[in-house]
Design a protein around this motif. Structure first.
Motif, PDB file in Angstrom:
ATOM      1  N   THR A 308       8.605   0.645 -23.709  1.00  0.00           N
ATOM      2  CA  THR A 308       7.734  -0.419 -23.234  1.00  0.00           C
ATOM      3  C   THR A 308       6.458  -0.462 -24.059  1.00  0.00           C
ATOM      4  O   THR A 308       5.960   0.576 -24.504  1.00  0.00           O
ATOM      5  CB  THR A 308       7.378  -0.260 -21.743  1.00  0.00           C
ATOM      6  N   ILE A 309       5.970  -1.667 -24.266  1.00  0.00           N
ATOM      7  CA  ILE A 309       4.745  -1.883 -25.041  1.00  0.00           C
ATOM      8  C   ILE A 309       3.681  -2.488 -24.133  1.00  0.00           C
ATOM      9  O   ILE A 309       3.878  -3.523 -23.533  1.00  0.00           O
ATOM     10  CB  ILE A 309       4.996  -2.820 -26.232  1.00  0.00           C
ATOM     11  N   THR A 310       2.551  -1.832 -24.059  1.00  0.00           N
ATOM     12  CA  THR A 310       1.432  -2.288 -23.232  1.00  0.00           C
ATOM     13  C   THR A 310       0.273  -2.669 -24.135  1.00  0.00           C
ATOM     14  O   THR A 310      -0.342  -1.795 -24.717  1.00  0.00           O
ATOM     15  CB  THR A 310       0.987  -1.161 -22.288  1.00  0.00           C
ATOM     16  N   SER A 311      -0.043  -3.927 -24.383  1.00  0.00           N
ATOM     17  CA  SER A 311       0.426  -5.054 -23.625  1.00  0.00           C
ATOM     18  C   SER A 311       0.608  -6.218 -24.574  1.00  0.00           C
ATOM     19  O   SER A 311       0.372  -6.096 -25.772  1.00  0.00           O
ATOM     20  CB  SER A 311      -0.615  -5.436 -22.577  1.00  0.00           C
ATOM     21  N   PHE A 312       0.949  -7.387 -24.017  1.00  0.00           N
ATOM     22  CA  PHE A 312       1.017  -8.587 -24.833  1.00  0.00           C
ATOM     23  C   PHE A 312      -0.343  -9.279 -24.929  1.00  0.00           C
ATOM     24  O   PHE A 312      -0.800  -9.612 -26.011  1.00  0.00           O
ATOM     25  CB  PHE A 312       2.057  -9.563 -24.285  1.00  0.00           C
ATOM     26  N   ASN A 313      -0.994  -9.503 -23.797  1.00  0.00           N
ATOM     27  CA  ASN A 313      -2.274 -10.237 -23.872  1.00  0.00           C
ATOM     28  C   ASN A 313      -3.302  -9.811 -22.828  1.00  0.00           C
ATOM     29  O   ASN A 313      -3.976 -10.624 -22.241  1.00  0.00           O
ATOM     30  CB  ASN A 313      -2.041 -11.740 -23.787  1.00  0.00           C
ATOM     31  N   GLU A 314      -3.448  -8.508 -22.659  1.00  0.00           N
ATOM     32  CA  GLU A 314      -4.483  -7.990 -21.752  1.00  0.00           C
ATOM     33  C   GLU A 314      -5.810  -7.909 -22.513  1.00  0.00           C
ATOM     34  O   GLU A 314      -6.288  -6.841 -22.882  1.00  0.00           O
ATOM     35  CB  GLU A 314      -4.083  -6.616 -21.241  1.00  0.00           C
ATOM     36  N   TRP A 315      -6.399  -9.052 -22.752  1.00  0.00           N
ATOM     37  CA  TRP A 315      -7.569  -9.142 -23.625  1.00  0.00           C
ATOM     38  C   TRP A 315      -8.746  -8.323 -23.111  1.00  0.00           C
ATOM     39  O   TRP A 315      -9.429  -7.660 -23.887  1.00  0.00           O
ATOM     40  CB  TRP A 315      -7.988 -10.608 -23.773  1.00  0.00           C
ATOM     41  N   HIS A 316      -9.016  -8.391 -21.816  1.00  0.00           N
ATOM     42  CA  HIS A 316     -10.221  -7.722 -21.310  1.00  0.00           C
ATOM     43  C   HIS A 316     -10.073  -6.207 -21.315  1.00  0.00           C
ATOM     44  O   HIS A 316     -11.048  -5.491 -21.127  1.00  0.00           O
ATOM     45  CB  HIS A 316     -10.575  -8.230 -19.913  1.00  0.00           C
ATOM     46  N   GLU A 317      -8.862  -5.705 -21.550  1.00  0.00           N
ATOM     47  CA  GLU A 317      -8.661  -4.264 -21.690  1.00  0.00           C
ATOM     48  C   GLU A 317      -8.312  -3.874 -23.123  1.00  0.00           C
ATOM     49  O   GLU A 317      -8.016  -2.713 -23.397  1.00  0.00           O
ATOM     50  CB  GLU A 317      -7.585  -3.789 -20.713  1.00  0.00           C
ATOM     51  N   GLY A 318      -8.331  -4.856 -24.005  1.00  0.00           N
ATOM     52  CA  GLY A 318      -8.182  -4.566 -25.422  1.00  0.00           C
ATOM     53  C   GLY A 318      -6.826  -4.036 -25.830  1.00  0.00           C
ATOM     54  O   GLY A 318      -6.717  -3.308 -26.818  1.00  0.00           O
ATOM     55  N   THR A 319      -5.766  -4.418 -25.106  1.00  0.00           N
ATOM     56  CA  THR A 319      -4.428  -3.921 -25.446  1.00  0.00           C
ATOM     57  C   THR A 319      -3.498  -5.012 -25.949  1.00  0.00           C
ATOM     58  O   THR A 319      -2.308  -4.768 -26.135  1.00  0.00           O
ATOM     59  CB  THR A 319      -3.768  -3.241 -24.230  1.00  0.00           C
ATOM     60  N   GLN A 320      -4.014  -6.194 -26.181  1.00  0.00           N
ATOM     61  CA  GLN A 320      -3.140  -7.298 -26.569  1.00  0.00           C
ATOM     62  C   GLN A 320      -2.582  -7.102 -27.971  1.00  0.00           C
ATOM     63  O   GLN A 320      -3.219  -6.504 -28.834  1.00  0.00           O
ATOM     64  CB  GLN A 320      -3.881  -8.636 -26.472  1.00  0.00           C
ATOM     65  N   ILE A 321      -1.350  -7.624 -28.191  1.00  0.00           N
ATOM     66  CA  ILE A 321      -0.769  -7.642 -29.523  1.00  0.00           C
ATOM     67  C   ILE A 321      -0.464  -9.073 -29.961  1.00  0.00           C
ATOM     68  O   ILE A 321       0.017  -9.295 -31.064  1.00  0.00           O
ATOM     69  CB  ILE A 321       0.528  -6.807 -29.609  1.00  0.00           C
ATOM     70  N   GLU A 322      -0.726 -10.054 -29.089  1.00  0.00           N
ATOM     71  CA  GLU A 322      -0.413 -11.429 -29.457  1.00  0.00           C
ATOM     72  C   GLU A 322      -1.305 -11.901 -30.592  1.00  0.00           C
ATOM     73  O   GLU A 322      -2.281 -11.253 -30.967  1.00  0.00           O
ATOM     74  CB  GLU A 322      -0.558 -12.353 -28.253  1.00  0.00           C
ATOM     75  N   ARG A 323      -0.978 -13.028 -31.134  1.00  0.00           N
ATOM     76  CA  ARG A 323      -1.727 -13.606 -32.234  1.00  0.00           C
ATOM     77  C   ARG A 323      -3.206 -13.733 -31.845  1.00  0.00           C
ATOM     78  O   ARG A 323      -3.517 -14.274 -30.787  1.00  0.00           O
ATOM     79  CB  ARG A 323      -1.155 -14.984 -32.581  1.00  0.00           C
ATOM     80  N   ALA A 324      -4.077 -13.220 -32.672  1.00  0.00           N
ATOM     81  CA  ALA A 324      -5.500 -13.196 -32.343  1.00  0.00           C
ATOM     82  C   ALA A 324      -6.317 -13.806 -33.467  1.00  0.00           C
ATOM     83  O   ALA A 324      -6.134 -13.489 -34.635  1.00  0.00           O
ATOM     84  CB  ALA A 324      -5.959 -11.762 -32.102  1.00  0.00           C
ATOM     85  N   MET A 325      -7.219 -14.676 -33.101  1.00  0.00           N
ATOM     86  CA  MET A 325      -8.154 -15.265 -34.032  1.00  0.00           C
ATOM     87  C   MET A 325      -9.560 -14.988 -33.524  1.00  0.00           C
ATOM     88  O   MET A 325      -9.752 -14.742 -32.331  1.00  0.00           O
ATOM     89  CB  MET A 325      -7.915 -16.777 -34.147  1.00  0.00           C
ATOM     90  N   PRO A 326     -10.561 -14.950 -34.412  1.00  0.00           N
ATOM     91  CA  PRO A 326     -11.931 -14.683 -33.941  1.00  0.00           C
ATOM     92  C   PRO A 326     -12.337 -15.650 -32.837  1.00  0.00           C
ATOM     93  O   PRO A 326     -12.155 -16.861 -32.943  1.00  0.00           O
ATOM     94  CB  PRO A 326     -12.768 -14.883 -35.206  1.00  0.00           C
ATOM     95  N   LYS A 327     -12.888 -15.093 -31.752  1.00  0.00           N
ATOM     96  CA  LYS A 327     -13.251 -15.916 -30.599  1.00  0.00           C
ATOM     97  C   LYS A 327     -14.357 -15.218 -29.818  1.00  0.00           C
ATOM     98  O   LYS A 327     -14.282 -14.013 -29.567  1.00  0.00           O
ATOM     99  CB  LYS A 327     -12.028 -16.126 -29.706  1.00  0.00           C
ATOM    100  N   LYS A 328     -15.375 -15.960 -29.431  1.00  0.00           N
ATOM    101  CA  LYS A 328     -16.397 -15.390 -28.579  1.00  0.00           C
ATOM    102  C   LYS A 328     -16.909 -16.442 -27.617  1.00  0.00           C
ATOM    103  O   LYS A 328     -16.842 -17.651 -27.879  1.00  0.00           O
ATOM    104  CB  LYS A 328     -17.543 -14.812 -29.402  1.00  0.00           C
TER     105      LYS A 328
END
Length: 365
Positions: A308-328
């Motif tokens: 199992t891979i944790t995670s796909f898009n848990e952004w607020h916990e910094g574990t996402q692996i989905e496509r990411a672009m600079p965002k604030k």
């Protein structure tokens, strides 16, 4: 089948956080907390919030037999009623974190009514759907038995309903039981062992039941309770006994010796101090992907059937692996993968899926 899972809602530490709206590129599909499973090599477990809308963007020409999901919109509402026609075109399994009708996470809304839409969308795209049973208030062996009956009666004949082929050749539904340790093994055994007072074994509702191992003693409780396997869920190496890579060999040996399925969980890193300032000691730096690859190698070293891979898009916990672009936003800067490209972790996942498949073929020789 040999799978790798991706978990989104991997760390909870006793609380959940409401998401703020943020926008990246992607199509929108309403889902609940879910995992995703590939039928060939990788099972991607992706959790999201319980009645929220998560957006997917289909990357250009994904290779056959690989599930690559990028982009994302998350909206804290139920406005996203349309199911995207571009989820993915490859085989896989979504594992939805599930509450009974009318119940929900403390920070979410009831979402059982979304399950048919998810199943229908999955069917259109050669996906399967399994269920991750959450620890709702009052859950015990009796209520879980009723939950399993409800799910199988309602969805078991759907073309997208997932069944796992076990090592004995049985083709059964597979359920993950989160926080299974909250119920004593004596109670679980009434449901999960052949001679229990309301045993599911041998009935029309017999299934594969996977429990969560957090502490070392849980492996004995899981065996005594009659479960079919155990998963570690948490992505932070060292956070728990189960999530510590150096314990996986011993856990796998225990499972092999007791005919149980062992499912180790890996992740790309972890940081949740923006929402849990006191939790810095559980931060795990990504090291530009090396943490992820080290964890994946540790998992493959024990020759599991499922990862199992944790995670796909848990952004607020910094574990996402989905496509990411600079965002604030005004309150947060979202992680990206610079100096690597926006699909760095999807590319790593693809590579390791291929490696897993090759190694499994060698294991069988």
């Amino acid at each position: 089948m040999h799978d790798v899972f991706i978990n989104r809602n991997a760390f909870r530490f006793g609380c959940r956080i409401k998401y703020q709206d943020f926008d990246m590129m992607g199509m929108i599909v309403p889902i609940m907390t879910c995992f995703v499973t590939l039928n060939t090599t990788l099972t991607i477990i992706k959790t999201s919030c319980y009645s929220w809308c998560v957006g997917y963007k289909l990357p250009t020409s994904p290779p056959q037999d690989e599930l690559v999901i990028g982009g994302g919109n998350i909206h804290h509402n139920r406005r996203c009623s349309g199911v995207s026609r571009k989820i993915t075109s490859v085989d896989g399994v979504l594992v939805l974190s599930w509450y009974p009708p009318g119940l929900a996470d403390d920070n979410g809304e009831p979402a059982e009514d979304l399950v048919p839409a998810v199943l229908d969308a999955a069917y259109r795209h050669n996906l399967k759907v399994a269920f991750h049973i959450q620890p709702y208030r009052g859950r015990n062996d009796q209520t879980l038995h009723e939950n399993i009956k409800y799910i199988i009666d309602r969805y078991g004949d759907h073309g997208a309903f997932y069944k796992f082929t076990s090592s004995t050749g049985k083709n059964l539904p597979l359920f993950y039981i989160y926080d299974s340790y909250l119920t004593p093994p004596e109670s679980w055994s009434e449901f999960l062992t052949p001679f229990g007072s309301h045993s599911v074994r041998g009935s029309a509702y017999d299934s594969m039941f996977i429990a969560l191992i957090v502490e070392e003693r849980h492996k004995h409780d899981i065996l005594a309770g009659g479960f079919d396997g155990m998963y570690t869920y948490f992505a932070s190496n060292g956070f728990s006994f189960g999530s510590s890579h150096h314990n996986w060999k011993a856990i796998k040996a225990f499972c092999d010796g007791n005919n149980l399925l062992f499912i180790p969980s890996v992740g790309p890193g972890y940081t949740d101090t923006s929402i849990r300032p006191w939790n810095n000691h559980n931060t795990r730096n990504r090291v530009n992907g090396r943490y992820y690859e080290t964890a994946l190698q540790a998992a493959l070293n024990v020759r599991p059937e499922v990862v199992t891979i944790t995670s796909f898009n848990e952004w607020h916990e910094g574990t996402q692996i989905e496509r990411a672009m600079p965002k604030k936003t005004v309150t947060r800067v979202y992680l990206d993968y610079q100096p690597h490209g926006p699909e760095h972790y999807l590319e790593l996942t693809r590579s390791w899926a291929e490696q897993f498949k090759k190694e499994k073929q060698q294991w069988l020789m």
